[in-house]
Design an enzyme around this catalytic site. Sequence first.
Site, PDB file in Angstrom:
ATOM      1  N   SER A  96      -2.095 -10.744   3.367  1.00 48.71           N
ATOM      2  CA  SER A  96      -1.981  -9.453   4.037  1.00 48.71           C
ATOM      3  C   SER A  96      -1.491  -9.729   5.450  1.00 48.71           C
ATOM      4  O   SER A  96      -2.149 -10.431   6.213  1.00 48.71           O
ATOM      5  CB  SER A  96      -3.337  -8.740   4.066  1.00 48.71           C
ATOM      6  OG  SER A  96      -3.243  -7.525   4.782  1.00 48.71           O
ATOM      7  N   ARG A 149      -1.004   0.754  16.658  1.00 51.07           N
ATOM      8  CA  ARG A 149      -1.340   1.920  15.830  1.00 51.07           C
ATOM      9  C   ARG A 149      -1.262   3.249  16.580  1.00 51.07           C
ATOM     10  O   ARG A 149      -0.726   4.219  16.049  1.00 51.07           O
ATOM     11  CB  ARG A 149      -2.731   1.737  15.205  1.00 51.07           C
ATOM     12  CG  ARG A 149      -2.841   0.561  14.232  1.00 51.07           C
ATOM     13  CD  ARG A 149      -1.702   0.517  13.263  1.00 51.07           C
ATOM     14  NE  ARG A 149      -1.838  -0.517  12.257  1.00 51.07           N
ATOM     15  CZ  ARG A 149      -0.827  -1.219  11.772  1.00 51.07           C
ATOM     16  NH1 ARG A 149       0.396  -1.007  12.227  1.00 51.07           N
ATOM     17  NH2 ARG A 149      -1.014  -2.127  10.838  1.00 51.07           N
ATOM     18  N   ASP A 161       0.823  -1.217   0.000  1.00 48.87           N
ATOM     19  CA  ASP A 161       0.000   0.000   0.000  1.00 48.87           C
ATOM     20  C   ASP A 161       0.852   1.261   0.000  1.00 48.87           C
ATOM     21  O   ASP A 161       0.717   2.128  -0.868  1.00 48.87           O
ATOM     22  CB  ASP A 161      -0.931   0.010   1.218  1.00 48.87           C
ATOM     23  CG  ASP A 161      -1.945  -1.118   1.190  1.00 48.87           C
ATOM     24  OD1 ASP A 161      -2.382  -1.485   0.084  1.00 48.87           O
ATOM     25  OD2 ASP A 161      -2.312  -1.625   2.261  1.00 48.87           O
ATOM     26  N   ASP A 182      -7.807  -0.107  11.023  1.00 50.80           N
ATOM     27  CA  ASP A 182      -6.634   0.735  11.235  1.00 50.80           C
ATOM     28  C   ASP A 182      -6.859   2.189  10.850  1.00 50.80           C
ATOM     29  O   ASP A 182      -6.262   3.092  11.438  1.00 50.80           O
ATOM     30  CB  ASP A 182      -5.439   0.170  10.469  1.00 50.80           C
ATOM     31  CG  ASP A 182      -4.798  -1.003  11.196  1.00 50.80           C
ATOM     32  OD1 ASP A 182      -5.054  -1.167  12.401  1.00 50.80           O
ATOM     33  OD2 ASP A 182      -4.038  -1.750  10.562  1.00 50.80           O
TER      34      ASP A 182
END
Length: 409
Positions: A180, A99, A18, A128
């Site tokens: 992923s 995060r 990404d 996220d």
Amino acid sequence: MAKKEIKKVVLAYSGGLDTSIIIPWLKENYNNCEVIAVSGDVGQGTELDGLEEKALKTGASKLYIEDLNKEFIEDYVFPTIKAGAVYEGDYLLGTSFARPVIAKRIVEIALAEGADAICHGCTGKGNDQVRFELTIKAFAPDMEIIAPWRIWDIKSRDEEIDYAEAHNIPLKINRETNYSKDKNLWHLSHEGLDLEDPANEPQYNKPGFLEMGVSPEMAPDKPTYVTISFEKGNAVAINGEKMEAVEIVKYLNKVGGENGIGLADLVENRLVGMKSRGVYETPGGTILYRAHQVLETLCLDRETQHYKELIAKKYADLVYFGQWFTPLREALDAFVDKTQETVTGDVKLKLYKGNIINAGTTSPYSLYDPEVATFDEDEVYNQKDAEGFINLFGLPIKVKAQLDQKRGK
């Protein structure tokens, strides 16, 4: 803020699929803006190798690599363990609490750099995006946020790979093995491909699938014993040797992984409303959670222990939903810290083929009294007292039954 006003963007950069394509995409779509990449090191290991060269080659003006391991474990992971917070009974929150610590540092750099916007590579389907953006709002409430997955024309990971190939961006993945994954010091998650169908068994014994350990079938036939020492709810030593928090997690990851500990296969409820299936490796974390729970059974009184179990679920929801920097989480921490004042002692565990077996617990604050609990004769407990207790405790049940009989029910 209009596109033309964005001259400098700070990008949350992992070097994965990404974010690799987001650097050129930002420059193409925001008037060749300056892109500053920031990678938060929370234990990704070799994933950070060659990151600076890659970021600069794809158009970033600079790359920050911030060592957040100590802060991550001590300020986010350990408080969550003390709370006993587990999302939906199985998920040990590995991605969730990584995060906020990363996003907080990104905001600090963005403000120091005078950035016009912060960009992240989270999809519009995931959790996220919420975790990153709630943290940004907590520390830079007026900062512009760019989330390409919510606005660009790319619709799939295959199309991302097409874009990367067209822009000569090197990738470490291919279309066939494109799980992923999210890796940090605490865990490794696997999603996508065959795992998208809950009917498919994870390929634990397939070479290369597991990275932090082995399947239970492949674990040694001989058990491993480990003793974890706690002070006020925090792990401080392994087998009698004092260690820093990061080293404790690393050590338990090693011995846990070798013994097939910490594999979780679950379908979870994402915050955005859908269910998703993931496979998680959390060897050291699973051991720490068990050890802490076992010690609490010895050190907490019944009412505190049971009430703490109630708030643990709420705490897990807050972490999972990205609400770390909120008054409620801080208030719950204050409650938890009070409960942990006596959670000090040693927990011995036996690790064997994916199982964690209790092997002895001691604490100077133990509330277990052998003289009271014994099945043998004692001088401190009058068993006849139980009769009156039961009569009073059961009085509402008895009265209702008597009145029901009178009413002919």
